[in-house]
Design an enzyme around this catalytic site. Structure first.
Site, PDB file in Angstrom:
ATOM      1  N   GLY A  10       5.474  24.780  48.190  1.00  0.00           N
ATOM      2  CA  GLY A  10       6.507  25.392  47.383  1.00  0.00           C
ATOM      3  C   GLY A  10       6.323  26.896  47.253  1.00  0.00           C
ATOM      4  O   GLY A  10       5.217  27.430  47.434  1.00  0.00           O
ATOM      5  N   ALA A  59       8.729  19.734  42.892  1.00  0.00           N
ATOM      6  CA  ALA A  59       9.979  19.169  42.386  1.00  0.00           C
ATOM      7  C   ALA A  59      10.863  18.715  43.532  1.00  0.00           C
ATOM      8  O   ALA A  59      10.678  19.103  44.683  1.00  0.00           O
ATOM      9  CB  ALA A  59      10.718  20.198  41.538  1.00  0.00           C
ATOM     10  N   TYR A 124      20.760  17.163  39.795  1.00  0.00           N
ATOM     11  CA  TYR A 124      19.554  17.989  39.836  1.00  0.00           C
ATOM     12  C   TYR A 124      19.260  18.599  38.469  1.00  0.00           C
ATOM     13  O   TYR A 124      18.140  18.478  37.940  1.00  0.00           O
ATOM     14  CB  TYR A 124      19.705  19.085  40.880  1.00  0.00           C
ATOM     15  N   LYS A 128      16.058  17.783  35.922  1.00  0.00           N
ATOM     16  CA  LYS A 128      15.121  18.804  35.458  1.00  0.00           C
ATOM     17  C   LYS A 128      15.096  18.881  33.929  1.00  0.00           C
ATOM     18  O   LYS A 128      14.043  19.103  33.324  1.00  0.00           O
ATOM     19  CB  LYS A 128      15.486  20.158  36.059  1.00  0.00           C
ATOM     20  N   TRP A 149      17.473  31.444  40.865  1.00  0.00           N
ATOM     21  CA  TRP A 149      17.709  32.189  42.112  1.00  0.00           C
ATOM     22  C   TRP A 149      16.382  32.647  42.731  1.00  0.00           C
ATOM     23  O   TRP A 149      16.193  33.829  43.027  1.00  0.00           O
ATOM     24  CB  TRP A 149      18.637  33.371  41.848  1.00  0.00           C
TER      25      TRP A 149
END
Length: 294
Positions: A10, A59, A124, A128, A149
């Site tokens: 990630g 995630a 999504y 979360k 972003w």
């Protein structure tokens, strides 16, 4: 201090590894040893890492695909995140959970603050948000950091996509009616390391709670793209013109918030750290990508 971050590949995990200091050892723990979709793997993997703080960064991030894979998205982003926080609690350490602007519906006029009502538009964001709730319930010593972003020199992200498209075509169509704060994962890593150093010595963990952590300043996606491509041209990389389009001209399975602007004032007030201005941060990432042709 030993910091364990979930996920090997990630953007935040890679940035933490790069930004780690002499007094901070960053250990990435990911699949197959730690698999959020297989909760039975989580505690043993984190226990073996011997962390002082756990950063829960892994995630399910396929926003459109999540609409067709709701169960998997919730298994990873909600149940899995909760199990990471629970494992940290069993180990007696805090957890820092990464979350998203997608917990909001984007209807507010202005930047969102932590006390604003959540209302995710899709699977999504809902997964979360459920993860935030699971983390808070499992470990009272938690920081939940909502960001937006995100881009970096690592992995897949908007900046790298714009540079790739600019090498292939003369004009790129980019949405102009969605607004937010471009955020470098390198800056997120710096903020986490800064906060972790404070939390290490805070036995009461009085700063526990939800925070927004995003780049300073705002723009829309097309403005972000223009700045990235102008920087690329300045560094000798590819360039293309950008044509503004509406969200309706670029339909996606999952609906995106029109307003993803986040106020990071609370994090700055509590931890004394503020994100760099987004244009400078983006230029630094573009410079690296062009210099090393990543």
């Amino acid at each position: 201090m030993r910091l364990a971050v979930t996920g090997h590949e990630g953007q935040v995990a890679a940035s933490l590894i790069e930004r780690g200091r002499d007094d901070v050892e960053v250990v990435a723990v990911g699949r197959p040893a730690l698999d959020l979709a297989r909760p039975e793997t989580i505690f043993a993997a984190l226990e073996a890492a011997r962390p002082d703080i756990v950063v829960s960064a892994a995630a399910y991030t396929a926003v459109d695909q999540a609409e067709d894979e709701k169960d998997l998205a919730f298994a990873i982003n909600a149940a899995g995140a909760g199990k990471v926080a629970e494992a940290a609690a069993r180990l007696g350490v805090p957890v820092i959970q990464l979350s998203t602007d997608y917990v909001f519906d984007g209807s507010k006029d202005g930047a969102y603050v932590e006390t604003d009502a959540t209302a995710p538009l899709g699977v999504y964001g809902a997964s979360k948000l459920a993860g935030e709730e699971a983390v808070a319930a499992a470990n009272p010593r938690h920081l939940i950091l909502r960001t937006a972003w995100v881009y970096s020199p690592f992995g897949r992200n908007f900046v790298k996509t714009m540079l790739r498209l600019a090498a292939e075509r003369h004009e790129i169509s980019v949405v102009a009616d969605q607004w937010g704060n471009p955020t470098s994962a390198l800056d997120i890593a710096d903020a986490i390391l800064h906060a972790a150093a404070i939390l290490r010595d805070d036995k009461s963990f009085a700063a526990s709670g939800v925070y927004h952590l995003a780049g300073s300043g705002e723009t829309n996606w097309s403005g972000f793209a223009r700045h990235v491509l102008d920087a690329s041209r300045a560094f000798g990389g590819p360039h293309a013109s950008v044509r503004d389009i509406a969200t309706a001209d670029y339909p996606t399975k999952a609906k995106r918030p029109a307003n993803s602007r986040l106020s990071s004032a609370k994090f700055a007030d509590v931890f004394g750290w503020r994100s760099p201005e987004w244009r400078a941060a983006a230029e630094e990432v573009v410079r690296r990508l062009e210099r090393f042709k990543i």
